[in-house]
Design an enzyme around this catalytic site. Structure first.
Site: not given
Lengths: 378, 295, 378, 295
Positions: C101, C189
């Protein structure tokens, strides 16, 4: 690396700064053709890495084709501060109302880019600084923030009263800073920045130096190097990663380290001689460098003696000794060589030299004194 | 005592696996410097083989090196394109003294790195400097260990080999040094003459100072003024570049006479006016320092 | 402004980040055509402004043409968190080795962009933060320096051991920061950032919000606004420069100032009612805004009463009163209106209202109590 | 006494010739604030016509305004695209308090402007704030002067009109204020609750504080903790947004519940746990403050 006016203008133009058009001529015929294409009055400007071109007669206004030809003939081939003019810039003349100065350079003390601007332009800024220091405004750009909007306006306010001109100038100052950072410049000077009678702010002359250490990031700018504008020996030195500056004496110097190289030149002078050059072989231990250095020194026909002064640190004396021996076998070195070798691996170096029939001093004063003596004798 | 480096120095070498980095790490370890860590990105976990079987752990980042080894000083042998970043990395890892040996770092890179160091209260020595050596205690950089000896004289210089030239004369004459500091020949250096003079002034054991300058800039002039106004111990000066022509860069990026400013003449004059004895030749430094010490 | 995955990926791709190809389909036929052009297994992904698309069945792997058609038919038209899916992204499936991530957003406390990265990707980062906080690494970027090289490497080191992966990730992190600053983002993101079995680091899902206040600098990004993804009333409110959020109650609220608008909603609840919306007419005094506000509120058929609560500051009460009167003549407003008007120019405002037959309260509690009463009665 | 603005305030209005700037300059002058200068680039040399024939000189830059008038405080009514630059300009001109009224300034612009202000030790109030008023002394911003009255209560709020709502209740009940401060509703604000609480704690005359928060962020929670650990005077709190849905921006850029964080509920809980009396309705603030003052 210094670049020519026309090259600096290309960079400024690419950053959006209003710069009048212009083309390069290497012959009077080309100059005439360019001037005819523009029509009207043009300026013929010598392209050399030197200030004072105007005073030297290297910048001329030409209203007619025959004037263009005449000036181009005079300027091409002219020598200005030791540089031979190989190119002229032909550019349309502007109707000038006022002239200002805008420069940006790396300031040692502030450790950052610093603008210098003055409403008094078109003349040598050092003279303005001397005669009217209040006419000069300085602004250091904090590298953490870059040039801020209010700072660009502040500088522009010091140049002009008219809000329309202030706005144009603030924009140009921003674009100039962008050109400065994006090209890795160490200095850019627009002198003069003019206001035309129509109220437009334009850069009509520019000078620019690029940071040699940053050129690797800007391969396109490397193309700007004008080999015809520097002596062949300096080109060769640069390609071999050596620092070399030719001087007028006859004692060729080959030293490791810039400070020691300067001190060696000074000592040559102290003992009554004249150094033929500054040459720093740098901190590396590559024997090839020594060979290139000796080739460069001997390419100067004034050199009567070669003085090698090595204090080994990073540089290892055995590597230098190997380079000397290799060079004397590979190339034909006429002037005699005197050597001083001390520091890291000096014993090994001295042994290599001895085997090849060289002797060496251990004191800098001794080797310089001997070198000067030989130069006088030779 | 000594300044900048000494018995407390715990050194991390940035670029320890490179050609220069590995060579000089061995030299520093042989001199007795506490080299506690090396950094080469991508080689974390390996070990650098020091002399006599001593091993130095290699880390991917200065951060890790500091966390694992308590390093407080770094020396940078990283290539020019990445050297400013290496300095910033050391500063960010709370290294208090970063000695940058690398030559040819872009000036605008250094403007940023110096600002970053100022913001973090870290000291950068250099770049393009030979480093610093406190004889008998620690050597950080490339100054040859065999030319120095402990004693009462502090040495500051913009140059590398010219410093060795001066120091070896002192050592041969039996005049030892507290610390020898090369501040570097670049246009933008992190630690200047005055910074080092201040450190020597605070060092109890330094009884006299040798200051070796060169053409370009006004650091020597400011140092001279500072000496006159603040320093109680004698200073001997030398300036290289009396025969240098204006407008030409003499090797060092910073060694250039701009217009009529930055000449050897004006620097020597500033020295003399501030009571600094000026040596005509490097070898003359010895006699001047000896009379200063015995005065 | 939230944008779709495929739009975020366009921005990331333009910044140089490796992102697999992909095309948008609005019909099953288009989806099949795209999948056939790629060949092999594809992923069909719902394009809506919402997380949890996978759990909602909006992301499906399809190995065959019939599977592509089946999934596209199911996903197109599906509702996820209240958003109807109008587009699917069809993209080749990747052979995934690991998932990480990488996110960057504006951190209020640090007052700067902050990276959040974790070697545990592909799942909700808030869950990771909860279950394994040590798996998350944060780095605030000092806006004065931007993302520094060693910082990008530091983050990359926390994701991977293999130097080849670290290098790719550090580059992607740099490119991500460049995309963040150059697009005026408030959040980007990449989840997951994958390593393929071939050892390539790639972004295979992306989420992005743009700072509404900076959109004026990025006209191209304005095109990314998907009007079909927001209720018509909110589109109208934005165009009229109003802040409007629809809720489920029946007391329509029209207030000046966000804090007072929220407090008004809360007070509606306190007195036993349910607010139909949040609506802030802002600090301006433009009567047109009041008209737009009333149009928007009345477009909600749940609204039983319109509660106007104005405390004049910048907003002048007479302007608001004029807007109310104008609105009631120009448009057909069915629900009854209750008004509270106090502050700057309130006397003038009350006079204007009185002339048009409206009365007004001076206390907020009184007007809310009355409004709730009327909503219950109506 | 008072905080932030008062009798010593010498105000420069940035954007004085704009629609909002000119309107509120008149209001501030009518309230008695010492408006000493205005700035509008390109309009330097002109004069702003104040009430009763008072003229305010207009300058091209804050720098000039400060040099000519000794301004120490600025208020910014500049449009969003240039507002962050206007703040930086004021900070660079050594203005110590910059009150930024403008709404809709790009967040990344403000990240830089806030860093610049921190570097220069300047205080920024806002942006997207109603400003600050010290009743009877000075008003900087847009808070209506007629709703405040001097007295012992300090007011801090993230909101504009909600502050007016609270303050007018206090004033009507005869409870005056030392200073009312609107800290602003943006994501990145320069002065937060704790900063203002500290100032009120140092102000001799503030005997109780009203703190009005809203959903989004954790400023209120940190303020509550600071109150518990540091403050001796009573605080009454109110939080707007109990009925706000998560994930939706409620007008203010900063008023948004992210996931489950930043809710009114958790903020009210933090208040209560720190001994801050929580008002259910704005009007309830009055009773709570009155009992706090009489305790």
């Amino acid at each position: 690396m210094d670049i020519h006016e026309y090259q600096a203008k290309e960079i400024l133009r690419a950053s959006g700064i209003p710069v009048p058009p212009g083309e390069i001529a290497t012959t009077p015929d080309e100059a005439v053709a360019i001037a005819e294409a523009y029509g009207g009055t043009v300026v013929v400007k010598a392209q050399v890495h030197s200030g004072g071109r105007g005073k030297a007669g290297g910048v001329k206004l030409a209203a007619t084709t025959s004037e263009v030809r005449e000036h181009a003939e005079n300027i091409l081939g002219m020598t200005i501060s030791g540089f031979t003019v190989g190119k002229v810039l032909v550019t349309p003349a502007e109707d000038i109302d006022t002239e200002a100065y805008v420069g940006v350079l790396i300031d040692r003390k502030a450790q950052a880019a610093t603008f210098i601007v003055s409403a008094e332009g078109g003349i040598d800024i050092e003279e303005v600084a001397h005669s009217d220091p209040d006419a000069i405004h300085r602004l250091t750009v904090d590298p953490r923030y870059g040039l801020m909007r209010h700072q660009a306006y502040g500088l522009a306010n010091s140049l002009y009263e008219d809000p329309a001109l202030v706005k144009q100038a603030a924009k140009i100052i921003h674009q100039l800073y962008a050109a400065f950072t994006s090209s890795g410049a160490s200095m850019i000077e627009i002198n003069p920045l003019i206001v035309t009678v129509a109220g437009e702010v334009k850069a009509i002359d520019a000078k620019m130096s690029l940071d040699d250490s940053e050129l690797f990031r800007h391969p396109a700018l490397l193309e700007y190097r004008d080999l015809s504008a520097e002596p062949a020996a300096e080109t060769k030195a640069r390609e071999a990663n050596l620092s070399y500056v030719k001087l007028d004496g006859n004692v060729g110097c080959c030293v490791n380290g810039a400070g020691l190289a300067m001190a060696t030149m000074d000592l040559v002078k102290y003992y009554g001689g004249e150094p033929a050059n500054f040459l720093d072989i740098g901190g590396s231990s590559d024997p090839e460098k020594v060979i290139s250095a000796l080739e460069i020194i001997t390419s100067d026909s004034n050199v009567k003696v070669i003085l090698i002064n090595i204090f080994g640190g990073i540089t290892r004396c055995d590597d230098v000794a190997r380079g000397i021996v290799e060079a004397t076998t590979r190339i034909d070195i006429e002037p005699p060589i005197v050597i001083r070798l001390t520091g890291t691996n000096d014993k090994e170096g001295l042994a290599i030299l001895a085997e090849a029939g060289f002797s060496a001093f251990s004191s800098m004063d001794d080797v310089v004194e001997r070198g000067v003596e030989m130069a006088k004798a030779g | 005592m000594a300044i900048l480096v000494g018995d407390d120095t715990r050194l991390v070498v940035q670029g320890i696996t490179g050609r220069d980095g590995s060579f000089h790490t061995l030299q520093m370890m042989e001199y007795g410097t506490a080299v506690v860590a090396g950094v080469t990105p991508g080689k974390g976990g390996q070990t650098f083989e020091g002399p006599d079987g001593a091993g130095v752990p290699i880390f991917n980042s200065v951060d890790e090196a500091v966390a694992e080894t308590g390093a407080n000083t770094s020396v940078v042998y990283v290539p020019p394109a990445f050297a400013a970043s290496a300095i910033e990395e050391a500063v960010d890892a709370e290294i208090s003294l970063v000695v940058a040996i690398t030559e040819g770092i872009p000036v605008q890179d250094m403007a940023r790195a110096h600002a970053f160091a100022r913001d973090h209260g870290a000291r950068v020595l250099g770049p393009n400097c030979p480093g610093v050596i406190s004889p008998g205690k620690a050597k950080v950089g490339i100054i040859p260990g065999n030319i120095v000896t402990p004693g009462p004289v502090g040495v500051i210089s913009r140059s590398g080999t010219l410093t060795y030239e001066a120091v070896v004369h002192l050592t041969n004459a039996g005049v030892g040094q507290t610390t020898c500091v090369g501040i570097g020949g670049d246009t933008l250096i992190g630690t200047n003459f005055v910074d080092v003079l201040e450190a020597f002034a605070d060092d109890g054991d330094t009884e006299a100072i040798v200051m070796i300058g060169e053409i370009g800039g006004t650091d020597e002039q400011e140092a001279a003024q500072w000496v006159q106004e603040n320093l109680d111990i004698p200073v001997v000066g030398f300036i290289a570049g009396q025969t240098a022509p204006p407008g030409r860069r003499m090797g060092h990026a910073g060694a250039i006479i701009s217009g009529s400013s930055g000449t050897a003449e004006e620097k020597m004059k500033a020295f003399e006016e501030s009571g600094i004895a000026v040596a005509k030749r490097p070898v003359d430094i010895v006699g001047l320092i000896q009379s200063a010490l015995s005065a």
